[in-house]
Design an enzyme around this catalytic site. Structure first.
Site, PDB file in Angstrom:
ATOM      1  N   LYS A 151       2.196 -20.149   8.257  1.00 21.32           N
ATOM      2  CA  LYS A 151       2.826 -21.396   9.213  1.00 21.32           C
ATOM      3  C   LYS A 151       1.881 -21.174  10.563  1.00 21.32           C
ATOM      4  CE  LYS A 151       7.201 -19.916   9.747  1.00 21.32           C
ATOM      5  NZ  LYS A 151       7.017 -18.738   8.913  1.00 21.32           N
TER       6      LYS A 151
ATOM      7  N   ARG B  71      15.183 -22.222  13.286  1.00 22.36           N
ATOM      8  CA  ARG B  71      15.477 -21.242  12.222  1.00 22.36           C
ATOM      9  C   ARG B  71      16.690 -21.013  11.888  1.00 22.36           C
ATOM     10  NH1 ARG B  71      10.410 -17.973  13.660  1.00 22.36           N
ATOM     11  NH2 ARG B  71      10.242 -16.305  11.983  1.00 22.36           N
TER      12      ARG B  71
ATOM     13  N   ARG C 253      -1.509  -8.054   7.853  1.00 30.17           N
ATOM     14  CA  ARG C 253      -2.098  -8.858   9.090  1.00 30.17           C
ATOM     15  C   ARG C 253      -2.439  -7.975  10.210  1.00 30.17           C
ATOM     16  NH1 ARG C 253       2.044 -13.522  10.816  1.00 30.17           N
ATOM     17  NH2 ARG C 253       3.631 -11.757  10.921  1.00 30.17           N
TER      18      ARG C 253
ATOM     19  N   ARG D 293       1.243  -6.029  14.321  1.00 30.40           N
ATOM     20  CA  ARG D 293       2.756  -6.399  14.857  1.00 30.40           C
ATOM     21  C   ARG D 293       3.680  -5.421  14.358  1.00 30.40           C
ATOM     22  NH1 ARG D 293       3.738 -12.756  14.147  1.00 30.40           N
ATOM     23  NH2 ARG D 293       5.868 -12.057  13.659  1.00 30.40           N
TER      24      ARG D 293
ATOM     25  N   ARG E  95      13.272  -9.130   7.778  1.00 28.46           N
ATOM     26  CA  ARG E  95      12.934 -10.511   8.309  1.00 28.46           C
ATOM     27  C   ARG E  95      13.082 -11.661   7.022  1.00 28.46           C
ATOM     28  NH1 ARG E  95       7.210  -9.689  10.235  1.00 28.46           N
ATOM     29  NH2 ARG E  95       7.032 -11.809  10.500  1.00 28.46           N
TER      30      ARG E  95
END
Ligand code: AMP
Length: 223
Positions: A13, A88, A127, A160, A171
């Protein structure tokens, strides 16, 4: 154009919203970025936000909604916006609808980046993110030119904390229980379009461009 990007963490996203904003002049509104900034402030609210982020849980609706809707209100006058990570929950979606209805500027499309679980996990685990500008890299698929340094702004890259395996699992579960039901909410309004979140950022952008042209949200010569 007023767009929402929906999809699990790791669907791409953020990367797609960045490209849409750069090429179509849309304002990129990323709730996660706003919250990480709030957490860095280390105020009492910032510390509360930080705890949610680290655990991979959602920040309370009232807190995040106020932050995001302030930005949405500012962006309704311009060329439009792309929402990344918001809404969300049902309560967030309804609050957003309220503000946009009052402004006479409803959402045009909700794009669901349907992404395989294997792809999601691999993207999140590899990531690396620039501390300064938020640009994303990947340990195998999208390396920076110099190790640990952002190509765009020379900022340093970090992983992160919520991309750690336990937080990823949390998550994904939060996504399934609290956010995935929004697919039905937007499908019932005729706004939902399903696109392939497994594609590269560029290939997905081209697919979205074709969709916008087909649905007459953009002229056929837009690139
Ligand atoms: P993201 O950068 O979109 O992956 O978001 C990172 C984290 O910020 C999430 O795991 C949540 O803890 C928090 N967050 C982001 N957006 C929202 C939202 N709309 N509602 C509640 N929490 C959010």
């Amino acid at each position: 154009m007023r767009l929402i990007l929906l999809g699990p963490p790791g669907a791409g996203k953020g990367s797609q919203a960045r490209v849409l904003s750069e090429r179509l002049g849309l304002t990129h509104i990323a709730s996660g970025d706003l919250l990480r900034e709030a957490a860095r402030a280390q105020t009492p609210v910032g510390r509360q936000v930080q705890e949610c982020l680290t655990r991979g849980e959602l920040v309370p609706d009232t807190l995040v909604t106020e932050m995001v809707l302030a930005q949405v209100s500012r962006a309704t006058g311009g060329r439009g916006f792309v929402l990344d990570g918001f809404p969300r929950t049902h309560a967030q979606a309804e609050a957003l609808d309220g503000v946009l209805a009052a402004a006479g500027a409803p959402i045009d499309r909700v794009l669901y980046l349907e992404t395989s679980p294997v792809m999601v996990r691999s993207r999140l685990a590899g990531r690396w993110v620039c501390r300064s500008c938020g640009m994303n890299y990947h340990a195998t698929n999208l390396l920076p030119r110099r190790p640990g340094v952002c190509d765009r702004c020379d900022g340093s890259l970090e992983q992160r904390p919520d991309d750690a395996p336990q937080a990823i699992a949390q998550r994904l579960q939060v996504y399934e229980t609290q956010t995935a039901p929004l697919l039905t909410y937007y499908r019932q309004q005729g706004l939902l379009r399903v696109v392939d979140g497994n594609l590269s950022v560029e290939a997905l952008y081209q697919a979205l461009l074709a969709l916008f042209q087909r649905e007459r949200l953009l002229p056929s010569d837009a690139a």
